[in-house]
Design a protein around this motif. Structure first.
Motif, PDB file in Angstrom:
ATOM      1  N   TYR A   1      50.164 -24.963  41.248  1.00  0.00           N
ATOM      2  CA  TYR A   1      49.098 -24.392  40.571  1.00  0.00           C
ATOM      3  C   TYR A   1      49.214 -22.933  40.642  1.00  0.00           C
ATOM      4  CZ  TYR A   1      47.019 -29.177  40.212  1.00  0.00           C
ATOM      5  OH  TYR A   1      46.901 -30.335  39.958  1.00  0.00           O
TER       6      TYR A   1
ATOM      7  N   GLN B   1      44.356 -20.834  38.255  1.00  0.00           N
ATOM      8  CA  GLN B   1      43.900 -22.255  37.764  1.00  0.00           C
ATOM      9  C   GLN B   1      42.879 -22.865  38.361  1.00  0.00           C
ATOM     10  OE1 GLN B   1      48.254 -23.556  37.044  1.00  0.00           O
ATOM     11  NE2 GLN B   1      46.995 -25.122  35.752  1.00  0.00           N
TER      12      GLN B   1
ATOM     13  N   GLU C   1      44.732 -29.562  34.613  1.00  0.00           N
ATOM     14  CA  GLU C   1      45.265 -27.940  34.940  1.00  0.00           C
ATOM     15  C   GLU C   1      43.994 -27.082  35.387  1.00  0.00           C
ATOM     16  OE1 GLU C   1      48.300 -27.146  34.863  1.00  0.00           O
ATOM     17  OE2 GLU C   1      48.622 -29.290  34.412  1.00  0.00           O
TER      18      GLU C   1
END
Length: 331
Positions: A155, A159, A88
């Motif tokens: 995303y 991030q 992530e």
């Protein structure tokens, strides 16, 4: 790291040996360098093969790191993952190589260490190179790969961080400025390793004395200055009609960085591009950007490619601390 008897910070023995190796390669670096206004296709191929061998094949990789080939939009890319990489946390890293050499393969060793040190998952785009593809091809690829991470992979901008060294540092900064101009959401932070932020070479470190101190860029620029009578190494990737040293997408030191995310800059003080970083630092101060800045004594252009020297390890750790401090934090 060592400290001299009078408290003077000195480079490690490992770094000194690496620097001497580069100095011994100076003749060969000078030999394959060429006039940027008259590029030889043979020498371009030779430069790329040499770069891929020295940077990609001879350098040591971090253990346990893997890669997979993927696409970001229309750009072939590598995804580099260490055992501790967080899926992530994304670092979109633009490789260096003066916009003429370099690719994900050659940067895999350094990226393996950076992934391990930061805990990020790294994407390395194989953006288009000059002289086959001139500006703004690289900038287009920078923007499209970032948008692909968001639109195709889901995303969020906070991030994602940008990174880049040398010409890749130029691309990280110019991509940031272009996205800002387009009104796009910006990444969480940016890390720059010896960024080529002033391709017009207007800074005070572009001189013959620094050529003799910089074992990586010095041999090439000395030939540019003395044999070719040029003030910069810009002309081969920007068409004459597009040449403008005040264009921030070519020379990021001319950009407006207000409302940009935090930026970290590392540069050696024995390199021709030192003034690029110093001028960039002043621009960030002027525009109120949160930044962290470090000059490394006696070190050369993108010394982090020698990823096993203590200074490179320390630099990677600092980048990791910086990235993790800002990832997921809205600008």
């Amino acid at each position: 790291m060592e400290v001299g008897y009078e408290g003077i910070r000195m480079i490690s023995e490992e770094a000194r040996k690496a620097k001497n190796r580069f100095k011994r390669l100076g003749f060969f670096i000078r030999l394959i360098s060429q006039n940027p206004t008259k590029l030889s296709s043979f020498k371009v191929r030779l430069q790329r093969a040499n770069f891929n061998l020295i940077v990609g094949r001879l350098a040591k990789k971090a253990g346990g790191v893997t890669y997979s080939e993927t696409q970001l939009g229309n750009t072939r890319s590598w995804k580099v993952t260490a055992p501790n990489s967080d899926p992530e946390k994304i670092l979109l890293y633009f490789h260096g190589g003066a916009y003429i050499v370099g690719n994900p393969e050659s940067y895999y060793p350094m990226m393996s260490h950076l992934a391990e040190a930061t805990g990020f998952t790294i994407y390395v785009p194989d953006y288009r190179l000059a002289p086959e593809h001139l500006y703004p091809s690289q900038l287009e690829d920078g923007c499209s790969t970032y948008k692909s991470l968001i639109e195709d992979r889901g995303y969020s901008p906070n991030q994602i961080a940008f990174g880049g060294d040398s010409a890749g540092g130029n691309l990280a900064l110019s991509t940031l400025l272009k996205l800002k101009e387009e009104g796009e959401s910006l990444p969480s932070s940016v890390i720059c390793l010896s960024p080529w932020a002033d391709p017009a070479a207007t800074g005070n470190s572009y001189n013959l004395e620094m050529c003799d101190r910089d074992p990586v860029l010095g041999p090439t620029f000395k030939r540019v200055f003395l044999e070719y009578g040029l003030a910069s190494y810009l002309t081969y990737y920007v068409d004459e009609d597009d040449m403008d040293e005040n264009n921030p997408f070519i020379c990021p030191i001319k950009g407006d960085f207000s409302n940009c995310p935090p930026i970290m800059i590392h540069v050696g003080n024995d390199e021709l591009l030192l003034s690029d970083s110093q001028t960039l630092k002043k621009a960030l101060e002027r525009d109120g950007v949160t930044y962290e800045y470090k000059e490394w004594d006696e070190l050369w252009h993108v010394f982090q490619m020698e990823s096993h020297i203590p200074e490179a390890k320390e630099s990677f750790k600092m980048f990791g601390d910086f990235l993790n401090k800002h990832v997921g934090v809205a600008v």
